[in-house]
Write a protein that holds these residues in place. Sequence first.
Motif, PDB file in Angstrom:
ATOM      1  N   ARG A  59       5.468   4.050  -1.864  1.00 38.25           N
ATOM      2  CA  ARG A  59       6.779   4.410  -2.402  1.00 38.25           C
ATOM      3  C   ARG A  59       7.424   5.440  -1.489  1.00 38.25           C
ATOM      4  NH1 ARG A  59       9.420   4.653  -7.784  1.00 38.25           N
ATOM      5  NH2 ARG A  59       7.654   3.469  -8.554  1.00 38.25           N
TER       6      ARG A  59
ATOM      7  N   SER B 160      12.730   5.537  -4.466  1.00 38.32           N
ATOM      8  CA  SER B 160      13.289   6.370  -5.527  1.00 38.32           C
ATOM      9  C   SER B 160      14.338   7.262  -4.882  1.00 38.32           C
ATOM     10  CB  SER B 160      12.197   7.222  -6.184  1.00 38.32           C
ATOM     11  OG  SER B 160      11.277   6.407  -6.864  1.00 38.32           O
TER      12      SER B 160
ATOM     13  N   GLY C  75      13.807  -0.141  -6.354  1.00 42.41           N
ATOM     14  CA  GLY C  75      13.405   1.170  -6.852  1.00 42.41           C
ATOM     15  C   GLY C  75      14.313   1.673  -7.943  1.00 42.41           C
TER      16      GLY C  75
END
Length: 322
Positions: free
Chosen positions: A192, A228, A264
């Motif tokens: 991520r 994110s 995301g």
Amino acid sequence: MFSHPWWLLALLVVAALTAAYVWNERRRRRNTMRFTNLGVLEKIAPKRPGRLRHAPVALVLVALTCLVIALAGPLATEQVPRNRATVMLAIDVSLSMRATDVSPSRLQTAQQAATEFVDQLPPGINLGLVSFAGTATVLVSPTRDRETVKRGIATLQLAESTATGEAIQASLSSIRSIATQIQGPEEPPPGRVILLSDGKQTIPSDLDAPRGAFTAADQAKQQNVPISAISFGTDYGEIEIEGRPVPVPVADSDMQEIARRSGGDFSKAATQQDLRATYDTLREQIGYESQEVDTGADWLMAGTILVVLGLGTAFALGARLP
């Protein structure tokens, strides 16, 4: 939830044994009442310890219930650490990050919250750091050494321009490199990118260019690495350049599109409290995953202990199990 629920039918046997014991006790009491010569009865019948005599049987019956539940495979949802995950923090250090609309400044607030995030991230996760302004620099390659990452965060320096696409591509490259070194049942390990930025991409100006943020977000989607995106700051932020105030509003729409394309999520952090709340949510998403685990061992242990206690109580009372 049970993995083998049909074993629960054995509880009918436990219920039958319980009913048989109750019936037997009532029958014994009736037979006793028929014996009219109570003086003789007291001499020939052993003294029984009152209601306590039922304890051994009760313990064994409860133990059997626990053992049946253990055989049925009871399932529970637990939070299991993602020990093979790789996370890249990509922090914008363009000049707009010195705006003070978020006190004491956007960059200082980002550094404080990022340090707290690092401290609370599960230790098994690989964490790296990328800073970006006109170019992107991998300050810390993915590592489990949290102190190295925190030192990198503390030394962030402001610079001109914003190359958001390069920051994402540098993060993806670092995740790919660590994936080749990690052995395990999954390939590749989960990754991520946490993108923290307040401004619009300036290098290149086209977000769909080969080095643009949208292109990089599409690549992240292909590599199954969600981004994110945290839009940091406010719409009324400004900085001073050569004695003139320059507005530096956040670019929410661009950040939202980056998150959407990568698969995301997007969040807006206008204050330090908002940023910390966002990091708390991310830490849960990144650090753990929900899995169903078999808790039968606990029931098996409880059943075994109860059997031992039941037998011990029977011996102590001089009783026997029917």
